[in-house]
Design a protein around this motif. Structure first.
Motif, PDB file in Angstrom:
ATOM      1  N   PHE A 122       0.834  -1.201   0.000  1.00 32.87           N
ATOM      2  CA  PHE A 122       0.000   0.000   0.000  1.00 32.87           C
ATOM      3  C   PHE A 122       0.868   1.250   0.000  1.00 32.87           C
ATOM      4  N   TYR A 123       1.869   1.274   0.878  1.00 35.28           N
ATOM      5  CA  TYR A 123       2.696   2.469   1.016  1.00 35.28           C
ATOM      6  C   TYR A 123       3.661   2.659  -0.142  1.00 35.28           C
ATOM      7  N   SER A 124       4.190   1.573  -0.688  1.00 39.68           N
ATOM      8  CA  SER A 124       5.085   1.719  -1.830  1.00 39.68           C
ATOM      9  C   SER A 124       4.331   2.264  -3.038  1.00 39.68           C
ATOM     10  N   SER A 125       3.064   1.863  -3.193  1.00 37.49           N
ATOM     11  CA  SER A 125       2.240   2.387  -4.282  1.00 37.49           C
ATOM     12  C   SER A 125       1.910   3.854  -4.056  1.00 37.49           C
ATOM     13  N   ILE A 126       1.515   4.189  -2.837  1.00 39.60           N
ATOM     14  CA  ILE A 126       1.187   5.580  -2.494  1.00 39.60           C
ATOM     15  C   ILE A 126       2.404   6.479  -2.730  1.00 39.60           C
ATOM     16  N   ALA A 127       3.580   6.002  -2.347  1.00 37.03           N
ATOM     17  CA  ALA A 127       4.805   6.794  -2.501  1.00 37.03           C
ATOM     18  C   ALA A 127       5.046   7.148  -3.962  1.00 37.03           C
ATOM     19  N   ARG A 128       4.795   6.207  -4.855  1.00 41.69           N
ATOM     20  CA  ARG A 128       4.996   6.472  -6.281  1.00 41.69           C
ATOM     21  C   ARG A 128       4.038   7.562  -6.768  1.00 41.69           C
ATOM     22  N   TYR A 129       2.769   7.471  -6.354  1.00 44.32           N
ATOM     23  CA  TYR A 129       1.785   8.473  -6.778  1.00 44.32           C
ATOM     24  C   TYR A 129       2.115   9.851  -6.205  1.00 44.32           C
ATOM     25  N   ILE A 130       2.584   9.882  -4.975  1.00 40.83           N
ATOM     26  CA  ILE A 130       2.942  11.164  -4.346  1.00 40.83           C
ATOM     27  C   ILE A 130       4.131  11.790  -5.067  1.00 40.83           C
ATOM     28  N   GLU A 131       5.113  10.975  -5.408  1.00 36.97           N
ATOM     29  CA  GLU A 131       6.281  11.500  -6.117  1.00 36.97           C
ATOM     30  C   GLU A 131       5.886  12.047  -7.487  1.00 36.97           C
ATOM     31  N   ASN A 132       5.040  11.303  -8.209  1.00 34.89           N
ATOM     32  CA  ASN A 132       4.603  11.753  -9.535  1.00 34.89           C
ATOM     33  C   ASN A 132       3.818  13.054  -9.445  1.00 34.89           C
ATOM     34  N   GLU A 133       2.933  13.151  -8.463  1.00 31.33           N
ATOM     35  CA  GLU A 133       2.116  14.359  -8.316  1.00 31.33           C
ATOM     36  C   GLU A 133       2.968  15.548  -7.895  1.00 31.33           C
ATOM     37  N   SER A 134       3.959  15.314  -7.053  1.00 31.56           N
ATOM     38  CA  SER A 134       4.819  16.400  -6.578  1.00 31.56           C
ATOM     39  C   SER A 134       5.596  17.041  -7.718  1.00 31.56           C
ATOM     40  N   LYS A 135       5.964  16.235  -8.697  1.00 31.98           N
ATOM     41  CA  LYS A 135       6.715  16.756  -9.843  1.00 31.98           C
ATOM     42  C   LYS A 135       5.909  17.801 -10.606  1.00 31.98           C
ATOM     43  N   LYS A 136       4.581  17.652 -10.593  1.00 28.14           N
ATOM     44  CA  LYS A 136       3.727  18.615 -11.292  1.00 28.14           C
ATOM     45  C   LYS A 136       3.827  20.003 -10.667  1.00 28.14           C
ATOM     46  N   TYR A 137       4.185  20.034  -9.389  1.00 30.49           N
ATOM     47  CA  TYR A 137       4.342  21.306  -8.678  1.00 30.49           C
ATOM     48  C   TYR A 137       5.817  21.707  -8.573  1.00 30.49           C
ATOM     49  N   ASN A 138       6.683  20.981  -9.301  1.00 29.00           N
ATOM     50  CA  ASN A 138       8.138  21.224  -9.277  1.00 29.00           C
ATOM     51  C   ASN A 138       8.749  21.002  -7.886  1.00 29.00           C
ATOM     52  N   TYR A 139       8.221  20.017  -7.182  1.00 31.36           N
ATOM     53  CA  TYR A 139       8.749  19.649  -5.863  1.00 31.36           C
ATOM     54  C   TYR A 139       9.435  18.292  -5.933  1.00 31.36           C
ATOM     55  N   ASN A 140      10.525  18.154  -5.184  1.00 31.52           N
ATOM     56  CA  ASN A 140      11.187  16.867  -5.005  1.00 31.52           C
ATOM     57  C   ASN A 140      10.744  16.264  -3.677  1.00 31.52           C
ATOM     58  N   VAL A 141      10.837  14.952  -3.587  1.00 31.72           N
ATOM     59  CA  VAL A 141      10.363  14.238  -2.394  1.00 31.72           C
ATOM     60  C   VAL A 141      11.521  13.519  -1.713  1.00 31.72           C
ATOM     61  N   ILE A 142      11.611  13.682  -0.394  1.00 32.17           N
ATOM     62  CA  ILE A 142      12.578  12.948   0.432  1.00 32.17           C
ATOM     63  C   ILE A 142      11.805  11.870   1.182  1.00 32.17           C
ATOM     64  N   PHE A 143      12.210  10.610   1.005  1.00 30.61           N
ATOM     65  CA  PHE A 143      11.472   9.485   1.575  1.00 30.61           C
ATOM     66  C   PHE A 143      12.079   9.001   2.891  1.00 30.61           C
TER      67      PHE A 143
END
Length: 339
Positions: A78-99
């Motif tokens: 569940f969390y590995s899938s959510i993490a991928r979606y969050i990373e993809n969505e963050s890119k739309k706002y020009n944000y990088n994600v630290i996991f």
């Protein structure tokens, strides 16, 4: 030492001003220059291996353009899938994600929060383990934007949350299996005080009482750190007690449970029906198609990022988003009415 490419280098190559290059690389060129010229500038920047100075950029805008993501357990699909979606969505706002993964450990979660603060993230999306209320209140007092996903803590008011209706999800499971002729289902869940897991149990118990007349429905709790050891004995006991279906409350329990059923050559659904909370690609290798509760993972990911960015941009109004799930029917809970 290799020279760092600047906006001026790109401007000189193109014969334009640094302001024009800046407009293009910050996607603010519309109405100023043509699309063709903008693409030329982008191609030159790529050819010269230009990388923006994020430190200078963050100092100028008082932001680092990074968000933290702390998930409860990286081994949970569940969390590995959510993490991928969050990373993809963050890119739309020009944000990088630290996991970071807290591994359901409050101390590790607190350490990760300090790491995120040290990195000066603009906000955090988190799935907090039990016992972390003090840390959540600390973030709230610091007015650091954050969004709580999957979990919730009723005693902490006015924070952004995104989750599903866990009570209704379990109630829907019992509606489904009752309609298919199952009379004596059991639920296998984790031994935990987390409220969202308790909601799943409550939904199951209430539905069993109201739809099946089971006043004392069977719910077995297993320790997460002793899952494989406890689960096999649990499933054998349920078979002996003639429970006709098992509802696994997490995909982590489900994966372990399905492996045990295969090892023991238990016929599904003839000897025991199965319903799982959450989906997993690995279900496809089981010899019977699995009935599961599907969560809107992509929407959870996109909505949590949207809420966090809104909070970073100054919106201080907390939003509580509760999403509905759906049941995806497979042969593992096929009808027993005619059997």
């Amino acid at each position: 030492m290799r020279k760092k490419i600047s906006l001026k280098d790109i401007a000189n190559e193109m014969g334009v001003s640094t302001a024009v290059v800046s407009y293009v690389l910050n996607n603010k060129y519309e109405g100023r220059i043509s699309e063709a010229k903008a693409n030329e500038i982008k191609n030159i920047a790529k050819k010269l291996n230009y990388f923006p100075n994020q430190i200078a950029k963050s100092l100028k805008k008082d932001r680092t353009f990074t968000i933290g993501l702390i998930i409860a357990d990286i081994s949970n699909l569940f969390y590995s899938s959510i993490a991928r979606y969050i990373e993809n969505e963050s890119k739309k706002y020009n944000y990088n994600v630290i996991f970071g993964s807290a591994d359901e450990n409050a101390d590790k979660f607190n350490e990760l929060i300090q790491v995120m603060l040290g990195r000066q993230v603009d906000g955090i999306i988190l799935a907090a383990p039990k016992g972390t209320e003090t840390t959540l209140n600390y973030l709230k007092e610091r007015q650091l934007p954050f969004v709580l996903i999957d979990r919730y803590f009723p005693q902490i008011m006015e924070i952004n949350t995104v989750g599903v209706n866990n009570y209704q999800a379990s109630y829907t499971v019992v509606q489904h299996i009752a309609a298919n002729g199952y009379k004596k289902p059991a639920m296998v869940t984790l031994r935990t005080d987390l409220f969202h897991m308790q909601d799943r149990v409550s939904g199951f118990k209430d539905a069993c009482r109201q739809l099946l007349g089971e006043q004392d429905s069977k719910v077995v709790e297993v320790k997460e750190d002793m899952l494989s050891e406890e689960l096999e004995e649990c499933l054998l006991n349920l078979l002996e007690e003639q429970n006709d279906l098992v509802y696994f409350s997490t995909n982590k329990i489900a994966m372990e449970g399905l492996a045990i059923l295969v090892k023991r050559d238990v016929k599904v659904p003839n000897e025991m029906g199965i319903v799982c909370f959450d989906q997993a690609d690995a279900y496809k290798i089981f010899n019977t198609s699995i009935t599961f509760i599907k969560q809107p993972l992509q929407y959870i990911g996109s909505k949590s990022v949207e809420m966090l960015i809104s909070s970073i941009n100054g919106n201080r109004f907390a939003e509580n988003v509760v999403l509905e799930t759906q049941i995806v029917s497979g042969n593992s809970s096929a009808s027993r009415k005619n059997s």
